[in-house]
Design an enzyme around this catalytic site. Structure first.
Site, PDB file in Angstrom:
ATOM      1  N   ARG A   1       1.406   1.697  -3.650  1.00  0.00           N
ATOM      2  CA  ARG A   1       0.191   2.178  -4.325  1.00  0.00           C
ATOM      3  C   ARG A   1      -0.026   3.668  -4.012  1.00  0.00           C
ATOM      4  NH1 ARG A   1       1.297  -1.811  -5.521  1.00  0.00           N
ATOM      5  NH2 ARG A   1       1.997  -0.451  -7.173  1.00  0.00           N
TER       6      ARG A   1
ATOM      7  N   HIS B   1     -14.778   1.507  -0.124  1.00  0.00           N
ATOM      8  CA  HIS B   1     -13.655   0.581   0.100  1.00  0.00           C
ATOM      9  C   HIS B   1     -12.436   1.279   0.706  1.00  0.00           C
ATOM     10  CE1 HIS B   1     -15.335  -2.516  -3.029  1.00  0.00           C
ATOM     11  NE2 HIS B   1     -15.973  -2.538  -1.874  1.00  0.00           N
TER      12      HIS B   1
ATOM     13  N   TYR C   1       0.822  -1.223   0.000  1.00  0.00           N
ATOM     14  CA  TYR C   1       0.000   0.000   0.000  1.00  0.00           C
ATOM     15  C   TYR C   1       0.854   1.270   0.000  1.00  0.00           C
ATOM     16  CZ  TYR C   1      -4.132  -2.829   0.151  1.00  0.00           C
ATOM     17  OH  TYR C   1      -5.110  -3.737  -0.191  1.00  0.00           O
TER      18      TYR C   1
ATOM     19  N   ALA D   1     -14.498   4.626 -20.720  1.00  0.00           N
ATOM     20  CA  ALA D   1     -15.153   5.570 -19.809  1.00  0.00           C
ATOM     21  C   ALA D   1     -14.928   7.019 -20.237  1.00  0.00           C
ATOM     22  CB  ALA D   1     -14.647   5.356 -18.375  1.00  0.00           C
TER      23      ALA D   1
END
Ligand SMILES: [Zn+2]
Length: 246
Positions: free
Chosen positions: A59, A111, A56, A222
């Site tokens: 990330r 989340h 993490y 998108a």
């Protein structure tokens, strides 16, 4: 404006894929060469915390690289909120901050967030941009506690579910954008909205597992289809507003 529709939008990894972020659905379920169960479960954190903190931390650093930016899909959703105001609720499964950076304000991160830590003792979240690990003291307790990534892992309950379900039952329009429809409870949102009478719309690269439950489906990248749909929605209700004044 009282007669604007209430819109609940669910976004998933597909909306951030064009912003330079890798997700675990890339490369056969591996996320930067890690299996999900090795980095994104409470069991992984208990068994190998250094690996999970490091994953993490990486990330979080990647999210702050200069090439990672909101795209036209994020910007279109922010422009919808600027016209429809608090009638728009954005529920995201993404842990990045690209919606915020595009200008959206009424957001639920079901989340969790990458740029946040959570105190293991108090449960409080703290905005956090740098690395941290088991030796980093929390800012909220005396004596200080350790913190964990502020992420909802597989096997944990997503955040703010009561607020999300309530909003879905009141929605006039439910938009699902860039999400596979495979991960519950988010995969069940379309049914809740449909049962409450909402118009249900899917904007996705490919038909999702739940495509039969949507009144309308638009397929494509998108950054192309989200601005098109959002601008048509704004036009539709701008016309409604004008007509109601006649
Ligand atoms: Zn604390």
């Amino acid at each position: 404006m009282a007669n604007l529709p209430r819109v609940v939008i669910l976004t998933g990894a597909g909306i951030s894929a064009e912003s330079g972020l890798k997700t675990f659905r890339d490369s056969n379920g591996l996320w930067e060469n890690h299996k999900i169960e090795d980095v994104a479960t409470p069991e992984a954190f208990a068994g190998n915390p250094d690996l999970v903190y490091g994953f993490y931390n990486d990330r979080r650093a990647q999210l702050q690289l200069p090439n990672v930016k909101p795209n036209r899909a994020h910007e279109a959703l922010a422009s919808l909120e600027s016209v429809f105001g608090n009638n728009v609720l954005l529920v995201t499964q993404n842990v990045d901050n690209l919606h915020e950076r595009a200008g959206s304000k009424n957001i639920i991160h079901m989340h969790g967030k990458l740029l946040s830590s959570r105190c293991i003792n108090s449960g409080r979240s703290h905005t956090w941009h740098s690395k941290f690990d088991a030796s980093t003291p929390c800012p909220c307790c005396t004596p200080a506690s350790a913190m964990r990534p502020d992420i909802v892992w597989f096997g944990e309950m997503p955040m703010y579910m009561d607020n999300i379900i309530l909003a879905l039952t009141k929605a006039d329009i439910f938009l699902s954008i860039g999400t596979s429809g495979q991960v519950y409870p988010a995969a069940g949102f379309v049914q809740v909205a449909k049962d409450s009478g909402a118009r249900t719309v899917e904007l996705n690269l490919q038909p999702s597992d739940k495509c039969a439950l949507f009144d309308e489906s638009y397929l494509g990248r998108a950054s192309m289809i989200v601005p098109q749909f959002i601008h048509s929605l704004i036009d539709e209700y701008a016309l409604t507003q004008q007509n109601s004044l006649l």
